[in-house]
Design an enzyme around this catalytic site. Sequence first.
Site, short mmCIF file in Angstrom:
data_model
loop_
_atom_site.label_atom_id
_atom_site.label_comp_id
_atom_site.label_asym_id
_atom_site.label_seq_id
_atom_site.Cartn_x
_atom_site.Cartn_y
_atom_site.Cartn_z
N GLU A 162 0.89 -1.17 0.00
CA GLU A 162 0.00 0.00 0.00
C GLU A 162 0.91 1.21 0.00
O GLU A 162 1.50 1.56 1.03
CB GLU A 162 -0.88 0.02 1.26
CG GLU A 162 -1.87 -1.12 1.35
CD GLU A 162 -3.00 -1.02 0.36
OE1 GLU A 162 -3.11 0.02 -0.33
OE2 GLU A 162 -3.75 -1.99 0.25
N CYS A 220 -2.57 8.66 2.88
CA CYS A 220 -2.25 8.38 1.48
C CYS A 220 -3.46 8.56 0.59
O CYS A 220 -3.33 8.57 -0.63
CB CYS A 220 -1.64 6.99 1.33
SG CYS A 220 -2.60 5.74 2.15
N GLU A 271 3.27 13.86 -3.66
CA GLU A 271 2.33 13.69 -2.55
C GLU A 271 2.70 14.74 -1.50
O GLU A 271 3.85 14.81 -1.06
CB GLU A 271 2.49 12.27 -2.00
CG GLU A 271 1.45 11.89 -1.00
CD GLU A 271 1.54 10.41 -0.60
OE1 GLU A 271 2.63 9.81 -0.73
OE2 GLU A 271 0.52 9.87 -0.15
#
Length: 486
Positions: free
Chosen positions: A258, A292, A389
């Site tokens: 992940e 995330c 990100e």
Amino acid sequence: MALTLKDPSLLATKAYINGEWVDSDDGSTFDVLNPATGELIAKVASCGGAEARRAIEAANAAQPAWAKRTAKERADILHRWADLIVENADDLAVIMTVEQGKILAEAKGEVVYSASFITWFAEEGRRVYGDVIPTNANDRRLIAIKQPVGVVAAITPWNFPAAMLTRKAGPALAVGCTFIMKPAKETPLSANALCVLAERAGIPKGVVNLVCGSSASAIGNELTGNPLVRKVTFTGSTPVGKLLLAQSAQTVKKVSMELGGNAPVIVFDDADLDRAVAGAAAAKYRNAGQTCICANRILVQDTIYDAFVEKFSKVVAGYKVGNGLEKGIHIGPLIHEKAAADVIGMVDDAVKDGAKVAVGGKRHALGGAFLEPTVLTDVNPSMRVFREEIFGPVAPVFKFSSEEEAIRMANDTEFGLAAYLYTGNMGRAFRVSEGIEYGMVGINETAISSEVIPFGGVKESGLGREGSKYGVDDYLEIKLLCLGGL
Ligand code: ADP
């Protein structure tokens, strides 16, 4: 120690190997700091490869007996573990807030969410069915059975210190695997407290083990290199995920990854604007922007851009920043000062290239790891705030003019975890959902996480799904039984 718990025994600082709480071999420790205050919370046993190896050997020795129990026996123990987590939610939430920084309400929410994975998988573990396969010859019968993969190593991040562990431990233990956890060194105390409760729930020695240390790679090398470990399950950044994949390839382990995200929130001019503003704000500023699946890029149709920015900015300007233990706080500190510096660096770079600051834009007056919640306009896809990100409370709001352009912008990234879109048009909802390359799409909704959904990404956001009925598959092997000469 700035920590008052109803049950102080939940604050465990040693490693947990083969049912024993032990110091590291050389007696060394590392510091766990409160990101809101900089205070030392605890010194935790700093383990390395040798301790990890012992944990692996313990897990390997315990695995056959654990797998031989019935699924119901394992489920009963897991239900006890989940109940204990919920019963101790207040203490676990305080531990999480002081080591991680998130506000207490979010910490409590995560604790309950973490228990939900154990409960869910305790039940899913009882429904692991095989197949009787229509035979290809009359003198034989074909059966496929499912068996646990064996010893599982889990490496988890600091942003969800409890839920990322239970989302892996739940399915692993439910189907008969044994488990070694390596939490992030920023947040080992939540993981340790879960182990205290695992022991109390009656999970046998060796079935759950925990090692943490100041050097992640020392432990990681052993977990990925040791042939006794049959599966590595990881939640964290894409670069570390790639490294662990490469390391795990040497012994051909099963892997679940992940990894990072770069979630777009696409707002069309036929959307319910207030709902879109509320959804985008919730998805951006939860956990101070450190998830995330956080909204990373807000893409708004040009016809409603100004109206969206005005309403969104008003919401964000109302957020109160502070120590997550205090009442009335919406946003806590980032995990540490360096993380805050990185995020401000991205804001500064955008401003240098022409972005405008609608709200915030600086370090917060509280200093340290605190940032002002920030909204940026006049941003474009060449900026780092589009490509990377952000992992902080910064919302860049981009403009698009057509559905095709929105899809193109959403897909213009190596990531593919979560995406969100707001529209009142059913056909558009399907067209866009099907056209974007993401593992999860929230349509007029950003609160998508739960134990019942398949969580996971495509492209460089990962491999495999966690939660849901699919979440057990990664912990099972399929074995063919071919009965001949009948
Ligand atoms: P983040 O950016 O969220 O800190 P990381 O990917 O750096 O994400 O960390 C996620 C987890 O991976 C943490 O438990 C961290 O200690 C661990 N980790 C980082 N580097 C390595 C490595 N080389 N080997 C094994 N684990 C690692």
